[in-house]
Design an enzyme around this catalytic site. Structure first.
Site, PDB file in Angstrom:
ATOM      1  N   GLY A   1       4.629   2.750  12.196  1.00 55.09           N
ATOM      2  CA  GLY A   1       5.433   1.558  12.414  1.00 55.09           C
ATOM      3  C   GLY A   1       5.328   0.582  11.256  1.00 55.09           C
ATOM      4  O   GLY A   1       6.340   0.137  10.714  1.00 55.09           O
ATOM      5  N   ALA A   2       4.098   0.261  10.888  1.00 55.07           N
ATOM      6  CA  ALA A   2       3.892  -0.742   9.857  1.00 55.07           C
ATOM      7  C   ALA A   2       2.434  -0.741   9.445  1.00 55.07           C
ATOM      8  O   ALA A   2       1.619  -0.073  10.069  1.00 55.07           O
ATOM      9  CB  ALA A   2       4.286  -2.128  10.369  1.00 55.07           C
TER      10      ALA A   2
ATOM     11  N   HIS B   1       1.792  -7.888  15.753  1.00 53.86           N
ATOM     12  CA  HIS B   1       0.634  -6.990  15.641  1.00 53.86           C
ATOM     13  C   HIS B   1       0.054  -7.003  14.221  1.00 53.86           C
ATOM     14  O   HIS B   1      -1.147  -7.220  14.034  1.00 53.86           O
ATOM     15  CB  HIS B   1       1.056  -5.578  16.050  1.00 53.86           C
ATOM     16  CG  HIS B   1      -0.037  -4.574  15.996  1.00 53.86           C
ATOM     17  ND1 HIS B   1      -0.753  -4.199  17.110  1.00 53.86           N
ATOM     18  CD2 HIS B   1      -0.561  -3.855  14.971  1.00 53.86           C
ATOM     19  CE1 HIS B   1      -1.661  -3.298  16.761  1.00 53.86           C
ATOM     20  NE2 HIS B   1      -1.566  -3.066  15.463  1.00 53.86           N
ATOM     21  N   GLU B   2       0.905  -6.774  13.237  1.00 60.85           N
ATOM     22  CA  GLU B   2       0.396  -6.701  11.862  1.00 60.85           C
ATOM     23  C   GLU B   2      -0.143  -8.066  11.423  1.00 60.85           C
ATOM     24  O   GLU B   2      -1.161  -8.142  10.741  1.00 60.85           O
ATOM     25  CB  GLU B   2       1.481  -6.216  10.886  1.00 60.85           C
ATOM     26  CG  GLU B   2       2.141  -4.887  11.264  1.00 60.85           C
ATOM     27  CD  GLU B   2       1.190  -3.764  11.618  1.00 60.85           C
ATOM     28  OE1 GLU B   2       0.048  -3.749  11.104  1.00 60.85           O
ATOM     29  OE2 GLU B   2       1.567  -2.891  12.433  1.00 60.85           O
TER      30      GLU B   2
ATOM     31  N   HIS C   1      -3.614  -8.654  12.817  1.00 60.75           N
ATOM     32  CA  HIS C   1      -4.664  -7.898  12.118  1.00 60.75           C
ATOM     33  C   HIS C   1      -5.347  -8.738  11.040  1.00 60.75           C
ATOM     34  O   HIS C   1      -6.460  -8.418  10.620  1.00 60.75           O
ATOM     35  CB  HIS C   1      -4.064  -6.661  11.451  1.00 60.75           C
ATOM     36  CG  HIS C   1      -4.106  -5.417  12.294  1.00 60.75           C
ATOM     37  ND1 HIS C   1      -5.223  -5.018  12.993  1.00 60.75           N
ATOM     38  CD2 HIS C   1      -3.170  -4.447  12.506  1.00 60.75           C
ATOM     39  CE1 HIS C   1      -4.958  -3.865  13.614  1.00 60.75           C
ATOM     40  NE2 HIS C   1      -3.729  -3.507  13.353  1.00 60.75           N
TER      41      HIS C   1
HETATM   42  N1  B3K Z   1      -3.067   0.238  10.915  1.00 60.85           N
HETATM   43  C1  B3K Z   1      -1.787   0.858  10.792  1.00 60.85           C
HETATM   44  C2  B3K Z   1      -1.795   2.319  11.028  1.00 60.85           C
HETATM   45  C3  B3K Z   1      -2.165   3.158   9.877  1.00 60.85           C
HETATM   46  C4  B3K Z   1      -1.820   4.602  10.097  1.00 60.85           C
HETATM   47  C5  B3K Z   1      -2.624   5.534   9.349  1.00 60.85           C
HETATM   48  N2  B3K Z   1      -2.155   6.889   9.447  1.00 60.85           N
HETATM   49  C6  B3K Z   1      -0.764   0.251  11.696  1.00 60.85           C
HETATM   50  C7  B3K Z   1      -1.276  -0.634  12.751  1.00 60.85           C
HETATM   51  O1  B3K Z   1      -1.894  -0.212  13.698  1.00 60.85           O
HETATM   52  O2  B3K Z   1      -1.122  -1.813  12.629  1.00 60.85           O
HETATM   53 ZN    ZN Z   2      -2.764  -1.971  14.289  1.00 61.50          ZN
END
Ligand code: B3K
Ligand code: ZN
Length: 873
Positions: A262-263, A298-299, A302
């Site tokens: 997704g991102a 979501h991103e 993080h």
């Molecule tokens: N942290 C990334 C996912 C990375 C995928 C690696 N194959 C997206 C997320 O969960 O925000």
């Molecule tokens: Zn994530």
């Protein structure tokens, strides 16, 4: 099986070297990009040998403290660079290597997406860029200089702040970025390309202005506005609800078309699959808009839960993912409808996560053994991980949970930590005992909780007998009881809420009553109940478990009409559906909707209830969800038939109701408000049922609705109804859609997905044809997910008796094995559950897997899943 390649959580060792800073220079070129990496390496102990990760790289030079090493001073393999002798005090290491981004179809490391360069480094992609300690507990300060042709790549982006830039005489230009926050390599990002940029600013609560920049393909600026709005909403929400403020002067998001997931939350420079950025009413459905909001959130979230505080090792992935999914769910719930969001999350758990828990790849939210890390970005780590966080929230309450979050951030900001550290912060901040609770992190499988209710008229007491068991999963034969928060409420027959008082229960801030179930068995005695109450159990899906409780239709109908929480009303309907379907399957007789149920559902459909909830209530469980009630010999065909019969009965018995909704439609200009979204969803559900009941009569109506639609939600719904019900207008609408959207890949994906998810038997052939469609690009993950992953979820047609669905899928997996193993591994999942089907299907599936296993150079992603599936447990 490549047993030797497996890594174990228990083998964790602290790094022997740290990298304090890394100064990277990229001379970008499609086939031959030169990377120069200047690192300050700090030995942590006496250790002469330094082993760096590196894959698909051509090494040029290695220089330590100014001295070039000769080739006998190091060893290069396809996985590592080992430098035999390094100083035991801090030293400077300069490595030069080249890479070929144009040949990188795996979309990991540095690759080309359309005309742009971009990167994906999580989990272990940085080692495809340069030699490095590619592990999340090595945190370095990054400086990145990018040099590229100015005309083709006017924008050169990386993490942190732009500190310097300039032009060269040869048509190239350069930009230097510096990220002041030490970070693991998986959060590194680089993007170079030509874009349109949407700009805005956000003023933080302490008055700092943050520049927001959203980079999209030229011409797509308008479609980025909703993403920008969502970003600002996310930034404000995180300050208000979690007390967390953004920490750089700039936040950039780039939308690319070629992306496996997704991102990605790279520090200060998120890279997004364009499907989670681009949205306008004409091209995106209501659900697409909500997905954009949730992924943007979501991103962004993080930044604190993942970036400022990161994972010690990849076994801890749920530390950041479970928590961040919980945070994005709360964000969407605070901004939109809490019930709708909760029901969506519950359906994902029941349809996909329960299925994973029952599969050969079942793993705890914190796995113990991993061959290919990319195989662990799963619904278990993400969504069950979020349910585990939600249970903590339920047990501690919002106040206690936020106290725990504050302590977590205070203790661990800037560190790489474990799930244990997170739980310890929650426990310490609340003086709570979470020892039993921690089993949720180590045990795989879905617990079943059985509840027996006994009401004694004489003593006016209700006794609830609870018992729990978790089935064995690969590698975990026996399980211990887990700490289960059970939220419950009780009602009189007339639907009045009753107060439950017992020393084993406590009032909960949600309005329900909380029972903490921590042993294999427990008995709860509730006195002072003058009549047998109707009990709503596991309200709000307060734990990710399967509930086994006998409850009559009458009781469920009381809850459907009177429960004070919408989720409980929806659950009551689901219980009724599950019972009707499973009984019909067991008795091998046609499903009949009892009159009492039909009447109550009619009343519900006409009541003054949020239309979004009505739409959910009239969405029976999927075949996949019902399949989870059977551990072996899933009676797939019988389930499918029963689900169809249920829908037909609802359509027949409530025809007038649905027709009433349709006839009273009032189609105003498209607006993206919760109320309008709910209205549309209810209208489309009603149209589905009337067309199901009277297809000949309503085909023209569906077609007309399609043609006059001014938004994608209506267009997609009409097309899906036409195709899935095989209305006579179906081909006409498919052609119209294709013609209108052939040059808009994200929209054409819907056209692929609707066809491959249709329940009719010729779908296999249709999908095979669609693979030859000019717009189906086998190397683009979004196209593969639209066509092939949707087909894999099409339970009945994927598992068609003749095995044609299996053969077609494995042919595609074979193609993808060396092109894009991550996508290949996603497509293999539905093949791996062969043990759960009848012997005919078992044989076909197993044969297919055995063939795949023989592929030369089988990717670890596939090898792990296939071997796990074929292994005798
Ligand atoms: N942290 C990334 C996912 C990375 C995928 C690696 N194959 C997206 C997320 O969960 O925000
Ligand atoms: Zn994530």
């Amino acid at each position: 099986m490549t047993i030797t390649a497996a890594k174990f959580r228990s083998d964790y060792r602290a790094p022997e070297f740290l990298i304090q800073s890394i100064d990277l220079t990229f001379e970008l070129d499609e086939q031959c990009t030169r990377v120069t990496s200047r690192m300050r390496v700090v030995p942590q102990q006496q250790s002469a040998m330094l082993r760096l990760h590196g894959e698909h790289l051509s090494l040029q030079t290695v220089i330590i403290n100014g001295d070039a090493l000769s080739s006998d001073e190091y060893v290069v393999s396809d996985k590592y660079l080992e430098i035999r002798q390094v100083p035991d005090s801090p030293f400077e290491l300069v490595i030069t290597n080249t890479i070929n981004p144009a040949a990188n179809t795996a979309l990991e490391g540095l690759y080309k997406s359309g005309g742009a360069f971009c990167t994906q480094c999580e989990a272990e992609g940085f080692r495809r860029i340069t030699y490095y300690l590619d592990r999340p507990d090595v945190l370095a300060e990054f400086t990145t200089t990018i040099i590229a042709n100015k005309q083709d790549y006017p924008y050169l982006l990386s993490n942190g702040n732009n500190v310097e830039q300039g032009n060269n005489n040869d048509g190239t230009h350069w930009v230097k970025w510096h990220d002041p926050h030490p970070k693991p390599a998986y959060l590194f990002a680089l993007v170079a390309g030509d874009f349109d940029v949407l700009k805005d600013t956000f003023r933080t609560r302490t008055g700092r202005d943050v520049s927001l920049e959203l980079f999209v393909d030229k011409g797509n600026l308008k479609q980025a506005e909703y993403a920008m709005l969502s970003l600002k909403n996310a930034m404000r929400w995180d300050e208000q609800r979690f007390n967390l403020e953004y920490d750089l002067d700039i936040y950039m998001i780039v939308a690319v078309d070629f992306f496996n997931m997704g991102a990605m939350e790279n520090k200060g420079l998120n890279v997004f699959n364009s499907r989670y950025v681009l949205a306008d009413a004409k091209t995106a459905t209501d659900q697409d808009f909500l997905n954009v909001e949730s992924v943007i959130g979501h991103e962004y979230f993080h930044n604190w839960t993942g970036n400022r505080i990161t994972c010690r090792d990849w076994f801890q992935l749920s530390l950041k993912e479970g928590l961040t999914v919980f945070r994005d769910q709360e964000f969407s719930s605070d901004l939109g409808s809490r019930s709708v969001n909760r029901i969506d999350a519950i359906r994902i758990m029941r349809t996909h996560q329960f299925n994973e828990d029952a599969s050969p790849m079942a793993h705890p939210i914190r796995p113990d053994k991993v061959v290919e890390m990319n195989n662990f970005y799963t619904v278990t780590v993400y969504n069950k991980g979020a349910e585990v966080i939600r249970m903590l929230h339920t047990l501690l309450g919002e106040g206690g949970f936020q106290k725990g979050m504050r302590l977590y951030v205070e203790r661990h900001d800037g560190q790489a930590v474990t799930c244990d550290d997170f739980v310890a912060a929650m426990a310490d901040a609340n003086q709570a005992d979470l020892q039993t609770f921690k089993r949720w992190y180590s045990q795989a499988g879905t617990p079943t909780v059985r509840v027996e209710q006994v009401y004694d008229e004489h003593t006016q007491t209700l006794t609830l007998n609870f018992s729990q068991t978790t089935p064995p999963t690969p590698g975990q034969a026996t399980k211990l009881p887990v700490h289960i928060p059970v939220l419950l409420s009780a009602y009189s027959k007339e639907g009045e809420k009753l107060t439950l008082v017992s020393n084993q229960l406590r009032e909960h801030e949600s309005g329900s009553t909380l029972f903490e179930f921590t042993e294999a068995q427990a008995t709860v005695v509730i006195p002072n109940l003058p009549e047998r109450p109707v009990v709503a159990l596991l309200e709000n899906f307060s734990a990710p478990i399967k509930l086994d409780a006998v409850q009559s239709f009458t009781d469920n109908l009381v809850l459907l009409s009177h429960a004070d929480q919408e989720v409980s009303r929806w659950e009551a309907a689901q219980h009724i559906y599950v019972k009707l379907i499973c009984d019909a399957v067991a008795q091998q007789s046609p499903l009949v909707l009892p009159e009492s149920v039909a009447e109550a559902f009619t009343k519900f459909a006409q009541a003054n209830v949020d239309p979004a909830l009505k739409s959910f209530v009239f969405t029976p469980p999927t075949v996949e969800e019902i399949a989870e009630y059977y551990s072996t010999e899933i009676p797939l065909d019988a389930i499918f038939t029963a689900v169809q019969e249920l829908r037909q009965q609802l359509a027949a018995k409530l025809f007038d109701v649905f027709k009433g909704v349709w006839d009273a439609r009032n189609i105003a200009e498209y607006q993206l408000t919760g109320a309008e979204i709910g209205q549309r969803s209810w209208l489309h559900t009603s149209l589905y049922y009337i067309a199901l009941h009277a297809p000949a009569q309503y085909s023209a109506v569906v077609a007309e609705y399609y043609h006059q639609a001014d938004n994608m939600t209506a267009q997609q719904s009409a097309l899906q109804i036409a195709v899935h019900l095989q209305l006579s207008c179906q081909q006409q609408l498919l052609d119209a859609f294709e013609k209108q959207w052939q040059d808009t890949p994200l929209v054409l994906d819907k056209w692929f997905a609707i066809q491959s998810s249709a329940p009719q038997p010729e779908v296999v052939e249709r999908v095979a044809e669609l693979q030859q469609h000019a717009k189906f690009d086998r190397n683009n993950p979004n196209r593969q997910y639209a066509l092939m992953a949707s087909f894999g979820r099409n339970m009945t047609q994927f598992h068609r008796q003749d095995g044609a669905g299996y053969r077609m899928t494995s042919a595609m997996i074979r193609y993808l094995n060396d092109k894009n193993p991550q996508v290949a591994a996603r497509l293999v999942t539905p093949l791996t559950q062969w043990r759960r089907f009848d012997s005919h299907r078992q044989q076909l599936l197993k044969a297919e897997l055995e063939q795949l296993q023989k592929i030369p150079n089988l990717a670890t992603d596939l090898d792990e899943k296939i071997s796990q599936s074929l292994a005798t447990n």
